[in-house]
Design an enzyme around this catalytic site. Structure first.
Site, PDB file in Angstrom:
ATOM      1  CD  GLU A 211      -2.889  -1.128   0.085  1.00 13.20           C
ATOM      2  OE1 GLU A 211      -3.077  -0.042  -0.511  1.00 13.20           O
ATOM      3  OE2 GLU A 211      -3.465  -2.179  -0.253  1.00 13.20           O
ATOM      4  CB  CYS A 249      -1.193   7.159   0.945  1.00 15.40           C
ATOM      5  SG  CYS A 249      -2.506   6.171   1.686  1.00 15.40           S
TER       6      CYS A 249
END
Length: 483
Positions: A211, A249
């Site tokens: 991720e 993110c």
């Protein structure tokens, strides 16, 4: 450290091989333990998040504690259904047979989490790992030391310590962990470190979920309603500055907008920044700080680059002592500058102007696939083009970040933004192996599948594989020959 690590891994493997983690009762007890951690120690987590990241307790609950509680409850409500095997459909050529897909745990898994959401990004994947029946090592980020410490303490006290362990430390500890063999590695962090994780995992052929991040764009179309424009802008302000000061993110990295709409957009951004954070965001207590001096200096250097600082139209205040950066808006910085080629991960918001919003498709396609793409538009045809002509981990229309908190949707990247997905059932699947179990009857057999070979058998095999409805006829032939 090495002997302690080997001892911990030995205990985790022994616990896994004992078979107890395969029982639904054990999995439920561990998920309930996570719930008790968050309920009993909520204030401790609030204080840790405040100290590490400067997060207000409301933001801390919204983005970390509350979302994890929701995810645990969702897993508890669906666990037995997830654990049940699924019947598989078989072609007639396989008659008489039956098959099912049985999920089984992988073994000892490693979770390496990030500092920007140190509680959520540690516990969210752990929910899936425990629900699937694995034993776990969690390596929290050393950049959020208070959160790392409380995770180590509470997980040891509330969960099965023979099955779940927290190992604290810096990059040297991470390197030692990556030298070990795991059944799965789940990493959240930068692309640079993600490459190192993959390289280490390859030595043991360990499957990896990454991720990562990427430059997540938000594009704003023209709206006939000023209300829609205002709401879109307000959501952008929250999606950029209101989640860990842009250190997210899936936070907005830059905006794409038509030149004719620039002036109005900038004024609305200023308005909602002030509405959310006041005239003095540094003293508002509603905006997180930058994690440390190294990241503070990195963000400052993005503005110091040639021709970038002159593009600032709002903000630009840096307070190194308090690790605070004011929400900052830039208009058309050089596209080859670092601020437009590297992930910003902070409260700096470039705006790139276009002649027409449809040009955003080529702009996005010319860059690496983002983890998230946000598009504020009510044009159905344009929406269809964005779906079919762009690639991203997710595409959200008319809002930001919402997809992350929906348990029925998978979360993950594509290309340079990562691979693998989790949340809800997808977390369970991420940490499971779906084993095929096929059972065939001795009732009949097909004679032409055995040597010696001849052209008649070849034609029968071709027919059986090409036309599944002929399987019954072929079976009948098999019965007649009884070969």
């Amino acid at each position: 450290m090495q002997s302690k690590l080997e001892s911990d891994l030995k205990e985790l493997r022994e616990t896994f091989h004992s078979g107890k983690t395969k029982e639904s009762s054990w999995r439920i007890s561990q998920l309930q333990g996570l719930l008790h951690i968050l309920e009993d120690r909520e204030n401790d987590f609030f204080m840790a998040l405040k100290q590490d990241l400067g997060k207000h307790h409301v933001e801390a609950y919204r983005d970390e504690i509350g979302t994890v509680v929701k995810s645990i409850n969702y897993a508890l409500g669906n666990l037995k259904q997830w654990m049940a095997g699924k019947k598989a459909r078989l072609p007639l050529a396989a008659f008489p047979s039956k098959a099912e897909l049985v999920p089984e745990p992988l073994g000892v898994v490693l979770i390496i989490s990030s500092w920007n959401f140190p509680i959520g990004l540690s516990l969210e994947p752990m929910i899936g790992a425990l629900a699937a029946g694995n034993t776990v090592i969690l390596k929290p980020s050393e950049l959020a030391p208070m959160c790392s410490s409380i995770l180590a303490e509470t997980i040891h006290d509330y969960l099965d310590s023979t099955a779940v362990k927290v190992i604290e430390g810096g990059s040297d500890i991470g390197e030692k962990l990556l030298q070990q063999k795991f059944a799965k590695i789940f990493f959240t962090g930068s692309t640079r470190v993600g490459r190192l994780v993959m390289l280490a995992a390859a030595q043991h052929l360990t499957p990896v979920t990454l991720e990562l991040g990427g430059k997540c764009p938000a594009l704003i179309d023209s709206f006939s309603s000023s209300r829609d424009t205002k709401m879109a802008t307000k959501r952008i302000v929250w999606g950029k500055f209101g989640a860990s000061a842009g250190q997210a993110c899936i936070g907005i990295d830059y905006i794409l907008v038509e030149k004719k709409n620039l002036s109005n957009l900038v004024e609305l951004l200023k308005k909602y920044i002030k509405q959310c954070f006041g005239d003095d965001p540094n003293g508002s207590n509603s905006m997180s700080k930058i994690i440390n001096k190294r990241h503070f200096s990195r963000l400052k250097s993005l503005l110091d680059e040639h021709m970038v600082k002159s593009s600032v139209v709002y903000g630009g205040l840096f307070d190194e002592e308090n690790l605070f950066i004011e929400p900052t808006i830039l208009v058309d910085p050089p596209l080859d500058a670092a601020i437009m080629t590297e992930e910003i991960f902070g409260p700096l918001l470039p705006i790139i102007t276009l002649e027409k919003i449809e040009d955003s498709i080529d702009f996005i396609r010319s860059r690496p696939s983002p983890l998230a793409l946000y598009a504020f538009t009510k044009d159905n045809n344009f929406q269809k083009r964005l779906v079919s002509e762009t690639s991203s981990g997710s595409l959200t229309f008319n809002d930001v970040i919402l997809h992350y908190v929906v348990d029925t949707l998978p979360f993950g990247g594509t290309g340079g933004s990562g691979f693998g997905r989790y949340h809800g059932k997808y977390s369970f699947d991420n940490f499971s192996h779906e084993k095929v179990v096929l059972t065939r009857s001795f009732f009949i057999d097909i004679w032409f599948r055995y040597p010696p070979w001849n052209d008649t058998k070849l034609q029968l095999i071709k027919s059986g594989l090409r036309f599944d409805y002929l399987a019954i006829v072929l079976i009948a032939l098999g019965l007649k020959r009884k070969a």
